[in-house]
Write a protein that holds these residues in place. Structure first.
Motif, PDB file in Angstrom:
ATOM      1  N   PHE A 192     108.667 -24.783 -26.761  1.00  0.00           N
ATOM      2  CA  PHE A 192     108.516 -24.848 -25.303  1.00  0.00           C
ATOM      3  C   PHE A 192     107.200 -25.526 -24.937  1.00  0.00           C
ATOM      4  CE2 PHE A 192     106.856 -23.027 -21.347  1.00  0.00           C
ATOM      5  CZ  PHE A 192     107.860 -23.436 -20.471  1.00  0.00           C
ATOM      6  N   VAL A 193     106.124 -25.123 -25.597  1.00  0.00           N
ATOM      7  CA  VAL A 193     104.809 -25.714 -25.312  1.00  0.00           C
ATOM      8  C   VAL A 193     104.828 -27.204 -25.637  1.00  0.00           C
ATOM      9  CG1 VAL A 193     102.386 -25.727 -26.034  1.00  0.00           C
ATOM     10  CG2 VAL A 193     103.536 -23.560 -25.601  1.00  0.00           C
ATOM     11  N   GLN A 200     111.549 -16.395 -32.160  1.00  0.00           N
ATOM     12  CA  GLN A 200     110.779 -16.336 -30.915  1.00  0.00           C
ATOM     13  C   GLN A 200     109.514 -17.186 -30.995  1.00  0.00           C
ATOM     14  OE1 GLN A 200     111.686 -14.792 -27.942  1.00  0.00           O
ATOM     15  NE2 GLN A 200     110.001 -16.072 -27.260  1.00  0.00           N
ATOM     16  N   ARG A 201     108.805 -17.113 -32.113  1.00  0.00           N
ATOM     17  CA  ARG A 201     107.581 -17.909 -32.268  1.00  0.00           C
ATOM     18  C   ARG A 201     107.896 -19.399 -32.258  1.00  0.00           C
ATOM     19  NH1 ARG A 201     103.827 -16.089 -36.885  1.00  0.00           N
ATOM     20  NH2 ARG A 201     102.430 -17.449 -35.751  1.00  0.00           N
ATOM     21  N   ASP A 225     108.728 -20.425 -28.675  1.00  0.00           N
ATOM     22  CA  ASP A 225     107.504 -20.536 -27.879  1.00  0.00           C
ATOM     23  C   ASP A 225     106.773 -21.834 -28.197  1.00  0.00           C
ATOM     24  OD1 ASP A 225     108.061 -18.070 -26.769  1.00  0.00           O
ATOM     25  OD2 ASP A 225     106.655 -16.972 -28.050  1.00  0.00           O
ATOM     26  N   HIS A 226     106.667 -22.139 -29.481  1.00  0.00           N
ATOM     27  CA  HIS A 226     105.995 -23.372 -29.882  1.00  0.00           C
ATOM     28  C   HIS A 226     106.733 -24.595 -29.343  1.00  0.00           C
ATOM     29  CE1 HIS A 226     105.217 -26.784 -32.585  1.00  0.00           C
ATOM     30  NE2 HIS A 226     103.988 -26.317 -32.591  1.00  0.00           N
TER      31      HIS A 226
END
Length: 134
Positions: free
Chosen positions: A100-101, A93-94, A97-98
């Motif tokens: 995606f950014v 998940q982390r 998220d990274h």
């Protein structure tokens, strides 16, 4: 002159952050060590030897106690498996998220570059088509 990278430079920033988070917490370090050992062939070999010795030499009727020990061990090992799965899910998940950014940042940069190229193309076109008007 050759520039050498440290092993940390070869990992994704999320991997580095996850490792430092897990190393900072004693409980997580212990859980990781147990999970790593329980997932190894050495764990299997040790248990095979212990169970064979138990069955052959330790008791005349080893089955009730052996069943209890193996059942309790299975309960704890399944808990460590779940801890490992939770760790992997959190890491995934982390990283997602990274990523995606990073992708959003790159998309915005590409959009800005495309707009700038389009504006430059229009300026060049205007100067080539109407050179006297400039």
């Amino acid at each position: 002159m050759t520039v050498t990278q440290s092993p940390l430079d070869q990992h994704h920033p999320v991997v580095i952050a996850q490792k430092s988070k897990r190393t900072a917490n004693t409980q997580l370090r212990v859980a990781d060590a147990i999970t790593k050992f329980a997932g190894s062939m050495m764990f299997i070999y040790i248990h095979a030897v212990i169970f064979v010795v138990w069955l052959l030499a330790a008791e005349s009727d080893p089955w009730p106690k052996l069943t209890l020990v193996v059942s309790l061990e299975a309960i704890f090992l399944s808990t460590f498996v779940m801890i490992g799965q939770n760790r992997q899910a959190e890491f995934t998940q982390r990283k997602a998220d990274h990523d995606f950014v990073e992708q959003e940042t790159e998309l915005n940069l590409n959009t800005d570059l495309t707009k700038a190229i389009h504006a430059l193309t229009q300026e060049i076109h205007a100067q080539v088509v109407n050179p006297a008007a400039s």
